[in-house]
Design a protein around this motif. Structure first.
Motif, PDB file in Angstrom:
ATOM      1  N   ALA A 108      -5.018  -0.243   0.760  1.00 12.13           N
ATOM      2  CA  ALA A 108      -5.380   1.022   1.521  1.00 12.13           C
ATOM      3  C   ALA A 108      -6.248   1.877   0.575  1.00 12.13           C
ATOM      4  CB  ALA A 108      -4.088   1.834   1.680  1.00 12.13           C
ATOM      5  N   VAL A 162      -0.747   2.000   7.145  1.00 11.27           N
ATOM      6  CA  VAL A 162      -2.118   2.372   6.823  1.00 11.27           C
ATOM      7  C   VAL A 162      -2.828   0.996   6.601  1.00 11.27           C
ATOM      8  CG1 VAL A 162      -1.479   4.453   5.786  1.00 11.27           C
ATOM      9  CG2 VAL A 162      -1.104   2.687   4.326  1.00 11.27           C
ATOM     10  N   TYR A 163      -2.261  -0.053   6.036  1.00 10.50           N
ATOM     11  CA  TYR A 163      -2.931  -1.352   5.699  1.00 10.50           C
ATOM     12  C   TYR A 163      -3.676  -1.924   6.674  1.00 10.50           C
ATOM     13  CZ  TYR A 163      -2.992  -6.272   5.045  1.00 10.50           C
ATOM     14  OH  TYR A 163      -3.389  -7.579   4.979  1.00 10.50           O
ATOM     15  N   GLY A 188      -6.468   0.588   8.583  1.00 12.81           N
ATOM     16  CA  GLY A 188      -7.399   0.718   7.954  1.00 12.81           C
ATOM     17  C   GLY A 188      -8.368  -0.588   8.178  1.00 12.81           C
ATOM     18  N   SER A 224       1.019  -1.145  -0.131  1.00 13.01           N
ATOM     19  CA  SER A 224      -0.022  -0.101  -0.104  1.00 13.01           C
ATOM     20  C   SER A 224       0.863   1.307   0.062  1.00 13.01           C
ATOM     21  CB  SER A 224      -0.781  -0.070   1.203  1.00 13.01           C
ATOM     22  OG  SER A 224      -1.988  -0.810   1.043  1.00 13.01           O
ATOM     23  N   SER A 255     -10.023  -3.686  -0.729  1.00 16.09           N
ATOM     24  CA  SER A 255      -9.610  -2.657  -0.102  1.00 16.09           C
ATOM     25  C   SER A 255      -9.517  -3.038   1.389  1.00 16.09           C
ATOM     26  CB  SER A 255     -10.375  -1.443  -0.302  1.00 16.09           C
ATOM     27  OG  SER A 255     -11.715  -1.591   0.445  1.00 16.09           O
ATOM     28  N   ASP A 256      -8.666  -2.229   2.237  1.00 14.09           N
ATOM     29  CA  ASP A 256      -8.536  -2.497   3.804  1.00 14.09           C
ATOM     30  C   ASP A 256     -10.047  -2.379   4.316  1.00 14.09           C
ATOM     31  OD1 ASP A 256      -5.992  -2.746   3.342  1.00 14.09           O
ATOM     32  OD2 ASP A 256      -5.611  -0.709   3.976  1.00 14.09           O
TER      33      ASP A 256
END
Length: 407
Positions: free
Chosen positions: A156, A201-202, A205, A132, A171-172
């Motif tokens: 992400a 962020v991965y 999230g 990500s 997506s996450d």
């Protein structure tokens, strides 16, 4: 490892051919649900261009070395495998395809450097970046250049902010939502603990949407503890809190390297909940010096199971094992699908490699939102302008040292 990367870079300069999935186009990933052919004029141009040596050029970026190499190698290897199959079956619109993979070492700055290297090589489409943070960094460049970017695995939410960037994976937020729903619908536990990476962020999230959905699924989050990139070797505090809270399941929306440490440390503490991860967990069986018996029964949400018995998966796994000496993971499956998705879009648009990068991007953007693709990671994949895929989630469990489809 350096030798493998060198070989990959060298072979990228060849329009290599190997036996594909039975040599039958209907067995390949991302086949159309209503194929259209290019116009006669486009076919004539393709024939002339192919004779002159014109080729489509696909680049790929991922961590080929370091702790996340299981991701990047699977992606770049699978792109190469798909490209070789396509070339063996006549190419795209009569043109052969070249590929080249670059190592970003799981570093955003190096991923941008890799992008520039591939751009200098003549890349027209990017399958990547693999992770990500790296994909986010590179998307600034693909957006500026208006180059079509299809990331197989960067999940992400912000990775597809630009209209030239699409993804194959969930997506996450969708992974967190689907994980909570799977745990709830299968009644795996009433008390759940979470350990996540707040600096990533991965991971953060997925955690956020999982925690939000938990109350709707009939289980309680009894402990939610974070770590950061600077503190990812000792998880005793987080594990003790989960154990003291009576957690029956430990949700780990993290990468496999840290997960292997958590499973090892949990074992020394006598803490044995159900372990449940997402796609970043794929690769845990390859961690050096990790006792893989500790992963027995671990579950993960992933769109790909290497033990599936459909012809496409069987052929992909067989060909991958023969060429690279190991079983492919979900990251590889997503990348393999990505190449065939690009192929389908180019054929739908009647595109040729003499078009500019920007014109090719516009052509693929216009067709990807119209096609229905079928591949390793889903029998039915569609996209809208958001860049997000619509596909069904699956879960696998580690049994006898291998990934098998969860019942």
């Amino acid at each position: 490892m350096k030798s493998l990367v060198s070989v990959m870079a060298a072979t990228a300069l060849l329009a290599g051919t190997i036996a594909g999935c039975g040599g039958n186009a209907s067995n390949n990933a991302a086949s159309t649900s209503g194929e259209s052919t290019a116009t006669e004029a486009a076919e004539g141009t393709a024939s002339e261009g192919a004779a002159s040596g014109a080729t489509f050029k696909i680049g790929s970026i991922g961590p080929l070395t370091g702790g996340a190499a299981a991701y990047g190698l699977a992606v770049v290897n699978s792109v190469e495998l798909a490209v070789n199959e396509i070339n063996a079956n006549g190419g795209i619109n009569g043109y052969q395809v070249e590929m080249k993979g670059e190592d970003d070492e799981l570093n955003a700055e190096k991923s941008v450097n890799a992008y520039n290297t591939l751009k200098d090589w003549g890349m027209q489409f990017l399958v990547g970046s693999t992770t990500s943070a790296c994909s986010l960094a590179v998307s600034e460049n693909t957006h500026e250049d208006n180059m079509f970017q299809l990331t197989p695995s960067a999940s992400a939410a912000d990775c597809v902010n630009y209209d030239n960037v699409f993804r194959v994976c969930f997506s996450d937020p969708n992974q967190g939502l689907a994980s909570a729903q799977y745990i709830g619908s299968h009644k795996l536990a009433s008390k759940v603990a979470i350990i996540y990476d707040s600096s990533d962020v991965y991971s953060s999230g997925i955690y956020q949407t999982f925690a939000q959905e938990a109350p709707n699924q009939g289980f309680e989050v009894v402990s939610a503890e974070a770590f950061t990139a600077d503190s990812k070797t000792d998880f005793s505090v987080q594990l003790q809190k989960a154990k003291d809270a009576g957690a029956e399941l430990l949700f780990l929306p993290i990468y496999y390297t840290e997960a292997s440490l958590i499973l090892t440390q949990a074992n020394t503490m006598g803490f044995a909940p159900i372990f449940f991860g997402v796609d970043g967990m794929d690769g845990i069986l390859t961690v050096e010096n990790f006792d893989t018996s500790l992963a027995e029964g671990l579950m993960l949400l992933t769109p790909f199971a290497a033990d599936a018995t459909d012809d496409l998966t069987v052929n992909y796994v067989k060909n991958y094992q023969e060429k690279y000496g190991e079983t492919p993971n979900q990251f590889g499956a997503d990348a393999y699908d990505a190449v065939y998705i690009i192929k389908q879009c180019l054929e739908e648009a009647g595109a040729t490699p003499d078009m500019s990068v920007s014109d090719l991007c516009e052509a693929v953007k216009g067709t990807i939102v119209k096609i229905t693709a079928s591949g390793l990671t889903s029998e039915t994949m569609t996209w809208d302008a958001s860049g997000e895929p619509n596909k069904e989630p699956k879960a696998v469990v580690i049994k006898d040292g291998a990934y098998v489809t969860a019942e």
